[in-house]
Scaffold this motif. Sequence first.
Motif, PDB file in Angstrom:
ATOM      1  N   MET A  38       1.115  -0.895   0.334  1.00 47.98           N
ATOM      2  CA  MET A  38       0.052   0.429  -0.054  1.00 47.98           C
ATOM      3  C   MET A  38       1.195   1.154   0.431  1.00 47.98           C
ATOM      4  O   MET A  38       1.897   1.706   0.791  1.00 47.98           O
ATOM      5  CB  MET A  38      -0.737   0.098   0.618  1.00 47.98           C
ATOM      6  N   ILE A  39       0.698   2.287  -0.596  1.00 44.33           N
ATOM      7  CA  ILE A  39       1.474   3.485  -0.798  1.00 44.33           C
ATOM      8  C   ILE A  39       0.726   4.291   0.289  1.00 44.33           C
ATOM      9  O   ILE A  39      -0.216   4.299   0.504  1.00 44.33           O
ATOM     10  CB  ILE A  39       1.031   4.077  -2.428  1.00 44.33           C
ATOM     11  N   THR A  40       1.961   5.248   0.749  1.00 42.12           N
ATOM     12  CA  THR A  40       1.249   6.374   2.040  1.00 42.12           C
ATOM     13  C   THR A  40       0.550   7.279   1.543  1.00 42.12           C
ATOM     14  O   THR A  40       1.081   7.387   0.111  1.00 42.12           O
ATOM     15  CB  THR A  40       2.373   6.046   2.396  1.00 42.12           C
ATOM     16  N   GLN A  41       0.420   8.342   2.377  1.00 46.52           N
ATOM     17  CA  GLN A  41       0.302   9.684   1.572  1.00 46.52           C
ATOM     18  C   GLN A  41       1.276  10.076   0.795  1.00 46.52           C
ATOM     19  O   GLN A  41       1.332  10.696   0.635  1.00 46.52           O
ATOM     20  CB  GLN A  41      -0.591  10.995   3.229  1.00 46.52           C
ATOM     21  N   GLN A  42       2.119  10.306   2.110  1.00 50.57           N
ATOM     22  CA  GLN A  42       3.653  11.179   1.094  1.00 50.57           C
ATOM     23  C   GLN A  42       4.334  10.384  -0.109  1.00 50.57           C
ATOM     24  O   GLN A  42       4.784  11.189  -1.002  1.00 50.57           O
ATOM     25  CB  GLN A  42       4.959  10.793   2.538  1.00 50.57           C
ATOM     26  N   GLN A  43       4.541   9.436   0.195  1.00 40.59           N
ATOM     27  CA  GLN A  43       4.903   8.569  -1.577  1.00 40.59           C
ATOM     28  C   GLN A  43       4.020   9.132  -2.564  1.00 40.59           C
ATOM     29  O   GLN A  43       4.060   9.425  -3.644  1.00 40.59           O
ATOM     30  CB  GLN A  43       4.633   7.313  -1.313  1.00 40.59           C
ATOM     31  N   LEU A  44       2.133   9.351  -2.153  1.00 43.03           N
ATOM     32  CA  LEU A  44       1.353   9.579  -3.235  1.00 43.03           C
ATOM     33  C   LEU A  44       1.794  11.125  -3.538  1.00 43.03           C
ATOM     34  O   LEU A  44       1.580  11.357  -4.700  1.00 43.03           O
ATOM     35  CB  LEU A  44       0.134   9.597  -2.654  1.00 43.03           C
ATOM     36  N   GLN A  45       2.379  11.880  -2.495  1.00 41.61           N
ATOM     37  CA  GLN A  45       2.440  13.212  -2.741  1.00 41.61           C
ATOM     38  C   GLN A  45       3.429  13.045  -3.515  1.00 41.61           C
ATOM     39  O   GLN A  45       3.573  14.236  -4.787  1.00 41.61           O
ATOM     40  CB  GLN A  45       2.590  14.126  -1.111  1.00 41.61           C
TER      41      GLN A  45
END
Length: 149
Positions: A1-8
């Motif tokens: 699962m991708i994190t919020q920071q990685q998404l940003q």
Amino acid sequence: MITQQQLQLYVVQISKQYFNRPFNHSARFNKRLKTTGGRYLLRTHDLEFNPQMANLTEFEGIVKHELVHYHLHLQQKGFQHNDAAFKQLLIAVGGSRYAPRLSQAPRHLWRYRCENDHQIMRQRRFSANRYRCGQCGAQIFFVGEVDNR
């Protein structure tokens, strides 16, 4: 699962790579999104994405789609789906026009039967004494829930 920071970071990278423009707002997951891949918020200029679609191969196309809304709106051009500028830029960057369909089986299936043994399957339960069979007009009886797992 991708994190919020990685998404940003991923959205910033896609914006620089395909649009040659910076992404200066926030990108986040919104677990309340169920049927759409993402959305662009007009007032805050933020992007929200469906976390269920983050692991799909089409996720890059979803990010590009939302970034097309973002960049065209900031340039004060036509940013809606039916605008020519939106369609042209979406094709140019290779974004997806529609979000992929997540295969979700209905949570419940309810089985009903009429006096003449016509089977009736419904996703929503209803009061059988208020309705009649659509094929023969006979009285309907509730049979039970079907296990669809």
